[in-house]
Design a protein around this motif. Structure first.
Motif, mmCIF file in Angstrom:
data_model
loop_
_atom_site.group_PDB
_atom_site.id
_atom_site.type_symbol
_atom_site.label_atom_id
_atom_site.label_comp_id
_atom_site.label_asym_id
_atom_site.label_seq_id
_atom_site.Cartn_x
_atom_site.Cartn_y
_atom_site.Cartn_z
ATOM 1 N N ALA A 1 0.582 -1.363 0.453
ATOM 2 C CA ALA A 1 0.139 0.236 -0.119
ATOM 3 C C ALA A 1 0.542 0.819 0.148
ATOM 4 O O ALA A 1 1.849 1.700 0.500
ATOM 5 C CB ALA A 1 -1.073 0.027 0.838
ATOM 6 N N ILE B 1 -8.252 -1.495 1.976
ATOM 7 C CA ILE B 1 -7.258 -1.362 1.380
ATOM 8 C C ILE B 1 -6.806 -1.351 0.028
ATOM 9 O O ILE B 1 -7.354 -2.254 -0.009
ATOM 10 C CB ILE B 1 -5.007 -2.612 2.019
ATOM 11 C CG1 ILE B 1 -5.195 -1.547 3.619
ATOM 12 C CG2 ILE B 1 -4.010 -1.840 1.172
ATOM 13 C CD1 ILE B 1 -4.918 -2.932 4.141
ATOM 14 N N ARG C 1 -3.389 3.190 2.138
ATOM 15 C CA ARG C 1 -4.287 1.979 3.347
ATOM 16 C C ARG C 1 -5.406 3.598 3.741
ATOM 17 O O ARG C 1 -5.488 4.213 3.952
ATOM 18 C CB ARG C 1 -3.536 2.491 4.467
ATOM 19 C CG ARG C 1 -2.532 1.129 4.801
ATOM 20 C CD ARG C 1 -1.315 1.248 5.663
ATOM 21 N NE ARG C 1 -1.165 -0.014 5.981
ATOM 22 C CZ ARG C 1 0.645 0.509 5.295
ATOM 23 N NH1 ARG C 1 0.718 1.285 4.365
ATOM 24 N NH2 ARG C 1 0.912 -1.054 5.745
#
Length: 122
Positions: free
Chosen positions: A16, A95, A99
């Motif tokens: 992420a 996610i 995030r």
């Protein structure tokens, strides 16, 4: 193919970015692959629902407790990204390519709350 929701969620968490780069479908396709599911040829996040169902995912009834590996497919809203959005729940947070603070990918989704479905594979 066997589904490992923990592996998919871990992949998503480890890859992420700090903010959205409008790559949710690409990042989720990779996370799904890390979890043992290969879905190819779908460009837009909003179109993942039928492909997930073909892979054995089912729609989660509203109000059910979220589980690691749940996938949300969100339809576009007027003025937003026409591709819609997709994200995975890692047991604590949603996610996509970043995030998220909640199920909604940003203020437009949060304000409009367009149609969406959560998918789970048992």
């Amino acid at each position: 193919m066997s589904w490992n929701p923990g592996a998919a969620a871990t992949y998503a968490r480890q890859h992420a970015m700090s903010s959205s780069h409008s790559l949710c479908a690409t990042y989720l396709r990779r996370a799904l692959h890390a979890g043992g599911i290969n879905i190819l040829g779908i460009r837009n996040a909003k179109d993942y629902g039928p492909a997930l169902e073909r892979q054995g995912f089912v729609v989660v009834a509203p109000g059910q407790t979220l589980k690691t590996g749940d996938i949300v497919v969100i339809q576009p809203y007027a003025g937003g990204n026409p591709a819609g959005h997709i994200a995975i729940f890692d047991g604590k947070t949603w996610i996509s390519d970043f995030r998220q603070r909640d199920i909604w990918a940003g203020p437009g989704y949060r304000a409009q709350q367009p149609p969406h479905k959560i998918y789970r594979r048992y």
